[in-house]
Design an enzyme around this catalytic site. Structure first.
Site, PDB file in Angstrom:
ATOM      1  N   GLU A 126       0.841  -1.184   0.000  1.00  0.00           N
ATOM      2  CA  GLU A 126       0.000   0.000   0.000  1.00  0.00           C
ATOM      3  C   GLU A 126       0.887   1.249   0.000  1.00  0.00           C
ATOM      4  O   GLU A 126       1.827   1.322   0.802  1.00  0.00           O
ATOM      5  CB  GLU A 126      -0.911   0.022   1.242  1.00  0.00           C
ATOM      6  N   GLY A 277       2.156   0.709  11.663  1.00  0.00           N
ATOM      7  CA  GLY A 277       1.847  -0.193  12.763  1.00  0.00           C
ATOM      8  C   GLY A 277       1.539  -1.586  12.270  1.00  0.00           C
ATOM      9  O   GLY A 277       1.931  -2.575  12.888  1.00  0.00           O
ATOM     10  N   ALA A 278       0.838  -1.675  11.133  1.00  0.00           N
ATOM     11  CA  ALA A 278       0.460  -2.969  10.578  1.00  0.00           C
ATOM     12  C   ALA A 278      -0.103  -2.746   9.177  1.00  0.00           C
ATOM     13  O   ALA A 278      -0.344  -1.621   8.754  1.00  0.00           O
ATOM     14  CB  ALA A 278      -0.568  -3.665  11.470  1.00  0.00           C
ATOM     15  N   MET A 279      -0.319  -3.860   8.460  1.00  0.00           N
ATOM     16  CA  MET A 279      -0.893  -3.804   7.114  1.00  0.00           C
ATOM     17  C   MET A 279      -1.824  -4.981   6.912  1.00  0.00           C
ATOM     18  O   MET A 279      -1.467  -6.129   7.190  1.00  0.00           O
ATOM     19  CB  MET A 279       0.221  -3.816   6.058  1.00  0.00           C
ATOM     20  N   GLU A 280      -3.005  -4.671   6.361  1.00  0.00           N
ATOM     21  CA  GLU A 280      -4.098  -5.630   6.293  1.00  0.00           C
ATOM     22  C   GLU A 280      -4.028  -6.566   5.098  1.00  0.00           C
ATOM     23  O   GLU A 280      -5.049  -6.869   4.452  1.00  0.00           O
ATOM     24  CB  GLU A 280      -5.434  -4.876   6.271  1.00  0.00           C
ATOM     25  N   ASN A 281      -2.869  -7.115   4.758  1.00  0.00           N
ATOM     26  CA  ASN A 281      -2.794  -8.095   3.682  1.00  0.00           C
ATOM     27  C   ASN A 281      -3.789  -9.223   3.960  1.00  0.00           C
ATOM     28  O   ASN A 281      -3.859  -9.745   5.073  1.00  0.00           O
ATOM     29  CB  ASN A 281      -1.385  -8.688   3.592  1.00  0.00           C
ATOM     30  N   GLU A 312      -6.696  -4.396  12.143  1.00  0.00           N
ATOM     31  CA  GLU A 312      -6.347  -5.128  10.919  1.00  0.00           C
ATOM     32  C   GLU A 312      -7.350  -6.243  10.640  1.00  0.00           C
ATOM     33  O   GLU A 312      -7.664  -6.521   9.480  1.00  0.00           O
ATOM     34  CB  GLU A 312      -4.930  -5.694  11.037  1.00  0.00           C
ATOM     35  N   HIS A 315     -10.314  -5.029   8.855  1.00  0.00           N
ATOM     36  CA  HIS A 315     -10.044  -4.788   7.439  1.00  0.00           C
ATOM     37  C   HIS A 315     -10.308  -6.021   6.570  1.00  0.00           C
ATOM     38  O   HIS A 315     -10.490  -5.880   5.352  1.00  0.00           O
ATOM     39  CB  HIS A 315      -8.578  -4.383   7.239  1.00  0.00           C
TER      40      HIS A 315
END
Length: 864
Positions: A126, A277-281, A312, A315
């Site tokens: 992203e 902080g994080a990524m919603e893969n 997350e 998401h």
């Protein structure tokens, strides 16, 4: 030439011409420590005879084949695009390239663990960085099915969005030339994904430690769970706690959303040098590995991790199952996840005061962002990717979530989630715009939301609420009204559903004795329900924090707050008082030293860890920027002494004790204060219950370095005992804090002149650079800062450029007589009217910080 940008108009045109079917992506991660082989087979439909382009960022494109026809890469590939002409109704594109490993946290990031020299990889796509790993139509509305095949060192774990097919197949004679141990190579195959956007695809690979679990979904499926981290962090991984939060979130969301978890498995991977902080893969969420706690952290950080896990997970439905059409509706993803995760934390976990944290942390971020010159509507105008990159801000996340909370209070929670369930059912695996959500919410709530949307989602700015109260000789309220003030730049009066609360002292506690809910609209709203009632000791015009609006206390309420702030029975009203005092300080309405006194006089009574964390940050900003410069040193020294005394008096082993010690060390500057820091570091002075663990040792040592009491030898000794990635970052920050001109020049050269630092080390170095007691050390870098801006923006990736532009802006010199930062900023803006809009936005925002600093200092002088 397009460079690496993509405009909304180009994306819309491309979406009108093509419909993607599938990607088969084959990666070889064994051939080199700098590049990896990528082969993409892309199948798509198109308008016959049309022309378009596919996205790819790669140092070498080896071959391009369209419908069996070989295209010359030298002719069709430029910057970040491969031109595709004379398309058929059904198309197959095959692209082979050598793509680059990144050290910026974008694309496919490569990290070498200093503990064991093993290599770890993770993807971060992203906004539009999947094109750094494979050829792709890199925009959210061209969804497709993705199938990944990955060759990697045989001793690695390889994770993608979908489950692995079978077991890895050994490669005969395979050699690992990517670094780390060589135990041969193998090939992993993964099941095809559902139709998803490219920015939520993922590949994470390396000798990760993994712990597994499972849960039963609402549809009866068994969903495999995995928790991953680097092998050298495995002893610190608290999987049980992570999965407890995860299971609570699954149950909560499946009930609220009415849709079972939409993917086949759920992995959570804590990865090194992560920017966010994080990524919603989808099915493979990546997290900042600082969330694997190797030392004691404040409870605020533990709560933040829990809310991030829940954010997350939300998401997976809102963002991954249903995705915005273009980045104008990024808020649909982030605001909803922010609201839903706070609600889940409050109702489904032990963090029942999550809305207090939200008010203190998230809404203060939103208010701050919404008062900048660059503020924008929640539904933003994202003209291109550069606009998007700087728009992951307090409006997109926190204001949007605040407004959603207000909407839920207006339409009702049951009606709201009924609309959400209808939205998911209608648009699963598709792309949407704002109107699609509003249509479903209108149907379930029976309300026309067009006016609400126009005022709250399509207009910028935050209003200010003040109480207007009149009483008679017996202190009975004769008149009460809520006044609403609008900013000059965004003079929009908005309706608010809110509550007015009254609090009185009873047996030494501030207890709510009055509560009236009402709709506020316009400049002045009378509240007749309060007339004839005894005036409470303290009045809150936004009790329960329902409204998105700043608020003020009347003089009597403020006086009660100053003397009795710790007496509240509940944490949320106390937090609202803190927020009101902070806003008044930032707005230059009350002297900064009054806020310092309020914090230092009451923080010991604060029970909420996140509120303590926020207050200490606000105290630091006030001391560094808002106190008038002629009073800064004396005020800071006195405040630091008070922090030390509070730390020594705090309950042994308490969260507050730890936070106060950290705050004391960060401000220590006098010989006596530095002596106290040194005594804690070398254990000549101990505090009962306080463990000087590895991370706290670094903080104490850096305090001594910034104070001129420690140097390179001490840093090297500490690093030798903590030769980890975290230790390397801490050492970089400490070295950058050395208070000499030579050290500052070395930092500048490494960050601005050179481009070799990985993202995490760059961030740590920048943070240490500005940690000075003698601000004259920073003066020589004002001119070079402005001279470097356009080059930095042109030559660095977006993340690395933003770190420099924001992190090195000379806000701390706002009042320095040796340099006029405001004038220098205005001159740069005037001379660079054609600079990239995203770059200008960051500079304009930083300028506003200087303006606010000078206004707050002027207000502080009036206290004398």
């Amino acid at each position: 030439m397009p460079g690496e940008n993509l405009t909304r108009a180009e994306a819309r045109e491309r979406a009108s011409l093509v419909r993607t079917s599938s990607y088969d992506v084959t990666l070889d991660l064994t051939s080199s420590p700098t590049t990896f082989r990528s082969r993409t087979v892309l199948r798509f439909e198109a308008a016959v005879g049309a022309s378009t382009f596919v996205d790819l960022i790669a140092p070498v494109v080896l071959s391009v084949t369209l419908n069996g026809r070989a295209l010359d890469p030298a002719e069709v590939f430029a910057d970040s695009r491969i031109a595709l002409d004379d398309l058929a109704a059904e198309n197959e594109l095959v692209v082979e390239a050598d793509c680059a490993y990144m050290h910026t946290g974008e694309g496919l990031h490569r990290f070498v663990d200093p503990v064991d020299d093993e290599v770890y990889l993770y993807s971060q796509f992203e906004v539009a960085d999947s094109r750094r790993m494979f050829a792709v139509f890199d925009q959210p509305d061209l969804k497709a099915q993705f199938t990944f095949t990955v060759t990697a060192p045989a001793h690695w774990q390889v994770v993608s969005n979908s489950p692995q097919v079978g077991v890895p197949v050994p490669v005969p004679g395979g050699v690992n030339a990517n670094g780390g141990a060589d135990h041969g190579t193998a090939t992993w195959s993964f099941e095809p994904t559902p139709r998803i956007s490219s920015y939520i695809t993922a590949v994470v690979a390396g000798p990760y430690h993994v712990e597994r679990g499972e849960l039963t979904s609402s549809d009866g499926r068994t969903v495999p769970l995995g928790v991953y981290c680097r092998e050298s962090l495995a002893q610190h991984l608290d999987t049980d706690n992570i999965l407890d939060v995860t299971r609570a979130g699954f149950a909560f969301y499946e009930e609220k959303f009415g849709v079972p978890y939409p993917f086949a498995k759920y992995d959570q991977l804590f990865v090194p040098e992560f920017n966010a902080g994080a990524m919603e893969n989808a099915g493979a969420v990546t997290f900042l590995e600082s969330y694997v706690f190797r030392s004691k952290v404040p409870e605020a950080t533990v709560e933040r991790r829990a809310v991030t896990i829940l954010h997350e997970l939300a998401h997976m439905w809102f963002g991954d199952l249903v995705t915005m059409r273009w980045w104008d509706d990024l808020w649909l993803n982030e605001s909803f996840a922010e609201y839903a995760s706070t609600l889940a934390a409050a109702e489904a976990t032990r963090w029942t005061s999550a809305w207090t944290t939200f008010s203190s942390l998230e809404k203060s971020w939103a208010y701050r962002q919404d008062q900048l010159p660059s503020t924008h509507p929640i539904v933003a105008d994202m003209r291109d990717l550069e606009d998007v990159e700087v728009n992951f801000d307090g409006i997109t996340y926190a204001k949007g979530a605040s407004v959603l909370k207000q909407l839920v209070a207006w339409v009702g929670q049951e009606e709201f989630f009924a609309g959400v369930r209808a939205y998911f059912a209608k648009h699963a695996w598709g792309n949407t715009e704002l109107k699609d959500l509003l249509t479903e919410l209108e149907a379930t709530s029976g309300r026309d939301l067009s006016a609400w949307s126009a005022l709250w989602l399509e207009q910028a700015g935050v209003t200010l609420l003040r109480p207007e109260v009149t009483t008679d000789a017996e202190d009975i309220i004769t008149e009460f009204a809520v006044l609403q003030e609008v900013p000059e730049t965004h003079p929009v009066q908005r309706p608010h559903r809110l509550a007015v609360g009254g609090y009185d002292l009873q047996d030494g506690r501030l207890v709510r004795t009055l509560h009236v809910e009402l709709d506020v609209d316009g400049p002045r709203t009378p509240v007749p329900a309060l007339v004839g009632r005894p005036r409470p000791a303290l009045l809150l015009v936004n009790d329960e924090d329902l409204a998105y609006a700043k608020s003020r206390l009347d003089p009597q309420s403020l006086a009660t707050a100053i003397t009795s702030l710790g007496a509240f029975d509940a944490s949320l009203p106390r937090t609202l008082v803190w927020a009101s005092a902070w806003d008044a300080t930032r707005d230059g309405e009350t002297p900064a030293r009054d806020f310092v006194d309020l914090v230092l006089g009451n923080i010991e009574h604060e029970t909420d860890s996140s509120v303590v964390l926020v207050l200490l940050r606000q105290l630091a900003t006030t001391l560094d920027l808002y106190v008038a410069p002629e009073h800064r040193q004396a005020t800071t020294v006195a405040a630091t002494d008070r922090l030390h005394a509070l730390a020594e008096a705090a309950p042994a082993g308490s969260d507050t004790q730890l936070q106060l010690v950290k705050a004391f060390a960060s401000h220590a500057s006098t010989p006596g204060q530095l002596d106290a820091v040194a005594a804690l570091l070398d254990a000549r002075r101990t505090l009962e219950g306080l463990s000087i663990d590895t991370d706290l040792r670094w903080e104490l040592l850096t305090s001594l370095v910034a104070g001129g009491r420690a140097g390179e030898t001490d840093i090297a000794v500490q690093l030798s005992s903590d030769a980890t990635a975290t230790g390397q970052r801490a050492a970089a920050a400490a070295r950058a804090a050395v208070p000499t001109p030579e050290a500052k020049r070395a930092v500048w050269a490494s960050v601005v002149d050179a481009d070799e630092l990985p993202n995490a080390v760059q961030s740590a170095t920048i943070s240490g650079f500005g940690r000075v007691h003698d601000r004259s050390l920073l003066v020589p870098f004002v001119e070079p800062y402005f001279a470097s801006l356009e080059t930095v923006w042109a030559e660095r990736t977006n993340e690395m450029a933003q770190n420099i532009v924001v992190g090195l802006y000379p806000t701390d010199l706002a009042d320095d007589e040796r340099v006029d930062v405001l004038a220098a900023t205005d001159a740069w803006l005037a001379e660079h009217a054609d600079a990239a809009p995203a770059l200008r936005r960051l500079v304009v925002e930083s300028r506003d910080g200087v303006r606010r600093t000078l206004a707050a200092q002027a207000a502080d002088r009036l206290r004398d």
